[in-house]
Every structure is written in structure tokens, then in C-alpha cells.
Write a protein that holds these residues in place. Structure first.
Motif, PDB file in Angstrom:
ATOM      1  N   GLU A  50      18.690  -5.865 -21.135  1.00  0.00           N
ATOM      2  CA  GLU A  50      17.875  -4.815 -21.747  1.00  0.00           C
ATOM      3  C   GLU A  50      16.408  -5.008 -21.375  1.00  0.00           C
ATOM      4  N   ASP A  51      15.651  -3.903 -21.386  1.00  0.00           N
ATOM      5  CA  ASP A  51      14.201  -3.989 -21.196  1.00  0.00           C
ATOM      6  C   ASP A  51      13.579  -2.641 -21.547  1.00  0.00           C
ATOM      7  N   VAL A  52      12.244  -2.627 -21.653  1.00  0.00           N
ATOM      8  CA  VAL A  52      11.547  -1.394 -22.010  1.00  0.00           C
ATOM      9  C   VAL A  52      11.638  -0.358 -20.902  1.00  0.00           C
ATOM     10  N   GLY A  53      11.827  -0.779 -19.666  1.00  0.00           N
ATOM     11  CA  GLY A  53      12.045   0.130 -18.551  1.00  0.00           C
ATOM     12  C   GLY A  53      13.416  -0.107 -17.966  1.00  0.00           C
ATOM     13  N   ARG A  54      14.155   0.975 -17.692  1.00  0.00           N
ATOM     14  CA  ARG A  54      15.514   0.777 -17.171  1.00  0.00           C
ATOM     15  C   ARG A  54      15.496   0.090 -15.815  1.00  0.00           C
ATOM     16  N   LYS A 112       0.820  -1.208   0.000  1.00  0.00           N
ATOM     17  CA  LYS A 112       0.000   0.000   0.000  1.00  0.00           C
ATOM     18  C   LYS A 112       0.853   1.257   0.000  1.00  0.00           C
ATOM     19  N   LYS A 113       2.112   1.144   0.411  1.00  0.00           N
ATOM     20  CA  LYS A 113       2.979   2.299   0.598  1.00  0.00           C
ATOM     21  C   LYS A 113       4.044   2.335  -0.490  1.00  0.00           C
ATOM     22  N   LYS A 114       3.649   2.716  -1.710  1.00  0.00           N
ATOM     23  CA  LYS A 114       4.601   2.754  -2.802  1.00  0.00           C
ATOM     24  C   LYS A 114       4.587   4.120  -3.472  1.00  0.00           C
ATOM     25  N   VAL A 115       5.702   4.458  -4.100  1.00  0.00           N
ATOM     26  CA  VAL A 115       5.873   5.755  -4.722  1.00  0.00           C
ATOM     27  C   VAL A 115       6.202   5.545  -6.187  1.00  0.00           C
ATOM     28  N   ARG A 116       5.472   6.190  -7.082  1.00  0.00           N
ATOM     29  CA  ARG A 116       5.789   6.090  -8.502  1.00  0.00           C
ATOM     30  C   ARG A 116       7.005   6.934  -8.796  1.00  0.00           C
ATOM     31  N   THR A 117       7.926   6.380  -9.582  1.00  0.00           N
ATOM     32  CA  THR A 117       9.172   7.067  -9.890  1.00  0.00           C
ATOM     33  C   THR A 117       9.137   7.602 -11.314  1.00  0.00           C
ATOM     34  N   SER A 118      10.230   8.268 -11.698  1.00  0.00           N
ATOM     35  CA  SER A 118      10.337   8.812 -13.050  1.00  0.00           C
ATOM     36  C   SER A 118      10.784   7.764 -14.055  1.00  0.00           C
ATOM     37  N   GLY A 119      10.958   6.535 -13.623  1.00  0.00           N
ATOM     38  CA  GLY A 119      11.411   5.473 -14.517  1.00  0.00           C
ATOM     39  C   GLY A 119      10.397   5.173 -15.599  1.00  0.00           C
ATOM     40  N   CYS A 120      10.895   4.730 -16.774  1.00  0.00           N
ATOM     41  CA  CYS A 120      10.011   4.362 -17.865  1.00  0.00           C
ATOM     42  C   CYS A 120       9.130   3.197 -17.445  1.00  0.00           C
ATOM     43  N   ALA A 121       7.979   3.071 -18.055  1.00  0.00           N
ATOM     44  CA  ALA A 121       7.030   1.997 -17.786  1.00  0.00           C
ATOM     45  C   ALA A 121       6.562   2.008 -16.333  1.00  0.00           C
ATOM     46  N   GLN A 122       6.425   3.230 -15.777  1.00  0.00           N
ATOM     47  CA  GLN A 122       5.862   3.428 -14.453  1.00  0.00           C
ATOM     48  C   GLN A 122       6.585   2.619 -13.378  1.00  0.00           C
ATOM     49  N   GLY A 123       7.852   2.919 -13.196  1.00  0.00           N
ATOM     50  CA  GLY A 123       8.610   2.276 -12.132  1.00  0.00           C
ATOM     51  C   GLY A 123       8.058   2.652 -10.772  1.00  0.00           C
ATOM     52  N   THR A 124       8.224   1.784  -9.789  1.00  0.00           N
ATOM     53  CA  THR A 124       7.773   2.078  -8.436  1.00  0.00           C
ATOM     54  C   THR A 124       8.856   1.697  -7.447  1.00  0.00           C
ATOM     55  N   VAL A 125       8.910   2.424  -6.358  1.00  0.00           N
ATOM     56  CA  VAL A 125       9.706   2.011  -5.212  1.00  0.00           C
ATOM     57  C   VAL A 125       8.804   2.071  -4.001  1.00  0.00           C
ATOM     58  N   CYS A 171      21.433  -2.068 -19.302  1.00  0.00           N
ATOM     59  CA  CYS A 171      22.245  -1.932 -18.100  1.00  0.00           C
ATOM     60  C   CYS A 171      23.303  -3.029 -18.115  1.00  0.00           C
ATOM     61  N   VAL A 172      24.505  -2.694 -17.654  1.00  0.00           N
ATOM     62  CA  VAL A 172      25.618  -3.630 -17.718  1.00  0.00           C
ATOM     63  C   VAL A 172      26.342  -3.650 -16.376  1.00  0.00           C
ATOM     64  N   LEU A 173      26.560  -4.842 -15.846  1.00  0.00           N
ATOM     65  CA  LEU A 173      27.386  -5.027 -14.655  1.00  0.00           C
ATOM     66  C   LEU A 173      28.818  -5.272 -15.109  1.00  0.00           C
ATOM     67  N   CYS A 174      29.754  -4.518 -14.527  1.00  0.00           N
ATOM     68  CA  CYS A 174      31.145  -4.580 -14.981  1.00  0.00           C
ATOM     69  C   CYS A 174      32.086  -4.769 -13.794  1.00  0.00           C
ATOM     70  N   GLU A 175      33.284  -5.267 -14.105  1.00  0.00           N
ATOM     71  CA  GLU A 175      34.366  -5.368 -13.127  1.00  0.00           C
ATOM     72  C   GLU A 175      35.649  -4.909 -13.805  1.00  0.00           C
ATOM     73  N   GLU A 176      36.216  -3.825 -13.293  1.00  0.00           N
ATOM     74  CA  GLU A 176      37.360  -3.171 -13.935  1.00  0.00           C
ATOM     75  C   GLU A 176      36.993  -2.832 -15.379  1.00  0.00           C
ATOM     76  N   ASP A 177      37.749  -3.336 -16.384  1.00  0.00           N
ATOM     77  CA  ASP A 177      37.431  -2.988 -17.778  1.00  0.00           C
ATOM     78  C   ASP A 177      36.628  -4.087 -18.479  1.00  0.00           C
ATOM     79  N   ARG A 178      36.021  -4.993 -17.690  1.00  0.00           N
ATOM     80  CA  ARG A 178      35.315  -6.133 -18.266  1.00  0.00           C
ATOM     81  C   ARG A 178      33.809  -6.022 -18.038  1.00  0.00           C
TER      82      ARG A 178
END
Length: 292
Positions: free
Chosen positions: A179-183, A106-119, A166-173
Motif C-alpha cells: 500500500e502507499d499514498v500513490g498507486r 530531463k525527459k520526464k512526463v507527469r502522469t495521472s497517478g496520485c502524488a504526481q507520478g512520473t514516467v 496493489c497485490v501480486l498474485c499467482e492463480e488464486d493465491r
């Protein structure tokens, strides 16, 4: 030395995009690739949590990452099963511990993220307690290598656009590219992969194609990753939160250029930008082609 991805986009997977016919600015017929999106309803045990719009790949990673990033999965929770029904577009995450999040939902906040992200409202309470590792470093040679590799990786973005990566990296790797319609969905998929594979965050770098908003900063900090990079720009609240949390925040990273607005002390300037090539035009999206 840049190594291969553990997971990366595969634009050829059926169902992730489709060809649509139309006309261009001259009225000539064209065919263009467009990404698909469909609903995915997430259950945690017997509780329905949310219905998300997604491209449909890696529903298990998306489900676990979403729950983790919403503080609905604790570090000591044991996941016993993940069920996905492709016909019903439903994914169920089952845990040993009984859960009940009716009040939390019940306690959620809509964010500026694409596709109506919520936190959910209590995520910010945990944000204030996170301590990111100060010893984490980012060499500019790593940054240039990462942006060059990521921006030339075959992806749905290059094939069709209208999608975030979005990409998870370690050093230069670069390790995992989602990928998705919402970040926020792309972030959650990576978070889910880290949870299910017990991957530490203290030495990782996070890259996104999207804006550096408050949501992106919050999720990166809550994941324990000390460095966040984007080829896009910033929001004021995103910068404020990054400075508050001690997150290194780098935006407008294209070719030899980048701007850092928080956590500059982690950066080692070990490479002369004059020796870095500008981003070539071929990294831009392909776009529409004449219809045959």
C-alpha cells in the motif's frame, strides 16, 4: 486453494497512520485514523533521481522498483548495496555498473497517478517491444477467490482510507500486498520485491485498488505481467495501450461482477457467477468513530 501472503499490510506498524480529532456532520467530536506521508529522496549511486511522497515502509523495495520501472536498472545490473537513512529520509541504490542519467532525468512526463507520478520519456520506446505470454490464463474461480481474499485482508485502506493497494498474485493465491499514498509507489514496491527475489512475471496476475490508467497499464506491461485487475474503472488510453500490448485488462471487479475490455481470450469461465456472493458491507472502510 488460497494460501497465506508472503508480505501483506500491517496496519498496526507505528508511524504508518495516526489518530486525529475533529467533528462530524452533527458537530460532535470524533477521532479518525489518517495515513502519514513523508518525503523519500532516491539516489542511484551518486545521482539524485527523485523525491517521492510515501508512507515510509519498505524503502528498499520502493527504490529498486522505481528504478526498474523507469528503465534505470537493466536486467543485467548487479545491485551491490541499498542504504537507507531514516533520519535524512534518503535511500541510495548502488550498482556495479557506473550510471549517469542526467539527460534522462530531463525527459520526464507527469502522469495521472496520485502524488504526481512520473514516467521518463523513453519508457514508451521499450513498451512497444514487450511481448506478453499468450499462454497465461485467468480462471474466473481464481478471480472471485482473489477479490474475496484481498478485500477482506486487514489493511491501511480499511483502517484509514486515502491510500492505494496493489497485490501480486499467482492463480488464486495473493502473494505480496503493498500500500502507499500513490498507486505508482505501491506498484514499484512490488516490482522491487520481484527484482530482489528474482521472481518471474509470466505466470503472475496484478491487482490494484486504483483506476486502470495508462500509467498502470504501462508499468504492468513493462514488468512482464500479462493480467491486470482492478476494483475501479478504466481510462480510454489505458484500454488502448492494453489492447496494443496484449494485456488482459479487467475492471470493476466487485463481488460477482467484472468487466473485461482487453485480452478476453485469456479468461476461462469455469465458475457460475450465480454461486458467488456479493461483496459484504463490512469490506468498506471503517471511517470515523466518536471521540471518547
Amino acid at each position: 486453494m488460497t494460501g497465506p501472503y508472503i508480505l501483506q499490510p500491517d496496519p498496526s506498524v507505528p508511524g504508518l497512520s495516526t489518530t486525529v480529532s475533529g467533528i462530524d456532520q452533527n458537530g460532535d467530536p470524533v477521532e479518525t485514523r489518517v495515513v502519514t506521508e513523508k518525503p523519500l529522496t532516491l539516489f542511484l549511486n551518486s545521482q539524485e533521481v527523485v523525491t517521492m511522497m510515501t508512507i515510509g515502509d519498505h524503502p528498499d523495495l520502493l527504490a529498486v522498483g522505481y528504478l526498474k520501472n523507469q528503465n534505470m536498472l537493466a536486467d543485467d545490473d548487479v545491485i551491490t548495496d541499498i542504504d537507507f537513512d531514516d533520519d535524512l529520509d534518503v535511500v541510495i541504490v548502488r550498482t556495479e555498473r557506473e550510471t549517469d542519467f542526467e539527460e534522462k532525468l530531463k525527459k520526464k512526463v507527469r502522469t495521472s497517478g496520485c502524488a504526481q507520478g512520473t514516467v521518463f520519456g523513453d519508457v514508451m520506446e521499450g513498451f512497444d517491444t514487450v511481448s506478453l505470454p499468450r499462454e497465461a490464463r485467468l480462471k474466473t474461480s481464481w478471480l472471485y477467490a482473489l477479490t474475496r481474499t484481498i478485500n477482506t485482508t486487514p489493511s491501511l485502506y480499511l483502517e484509514a482510507g486515502a491510500i492505494h493497494g496493489c497485490v501480486l498474485c499467482e492463480e488464486d493465491r495473493p502473494l505480496v500486498y503493498m500500500e502507499d499514498v500513490g498507486r505508482h509507489n505501491a506498484v514499484d514496491k512490488i516490482a522491487g520485491w520481484m527484482v530482489l527475489n528474482d521472481v518471474p512475471a509470466h505466470d503472475k496476475i496484478f491487482y490494484t485498488t486504483g483506476r486502470l490508467t495508462s500509467e498502470m497499464v504501462i508499468k504492468t506491461v513493462m514488468m512482464g505481467i500479462p493480467i491486470l485487475i482492478s476494483r475501479s474503472g478504466f481510462t480510454a488510453w489505458g484500454v488502448e495501450l492494453a489492447r496494443q500490448a496484449g494485456l488482459t485488462l479487467i475492471g470493476r471487479a466487485r463481488g460477482k461482477r467484472f468487466v473485461t475490455l482487453a485480452g478476453q481470450d485469456r479468461i476461462d469461465f469455469d465458475m457460475d457467477p450465480g454461486h458467488v456472493e456479493e461483496e459484504p458491507d463490512r469490506n468498506r472502510r471503517k471511517g470515523s468513530v466518536p471521540a471518547r
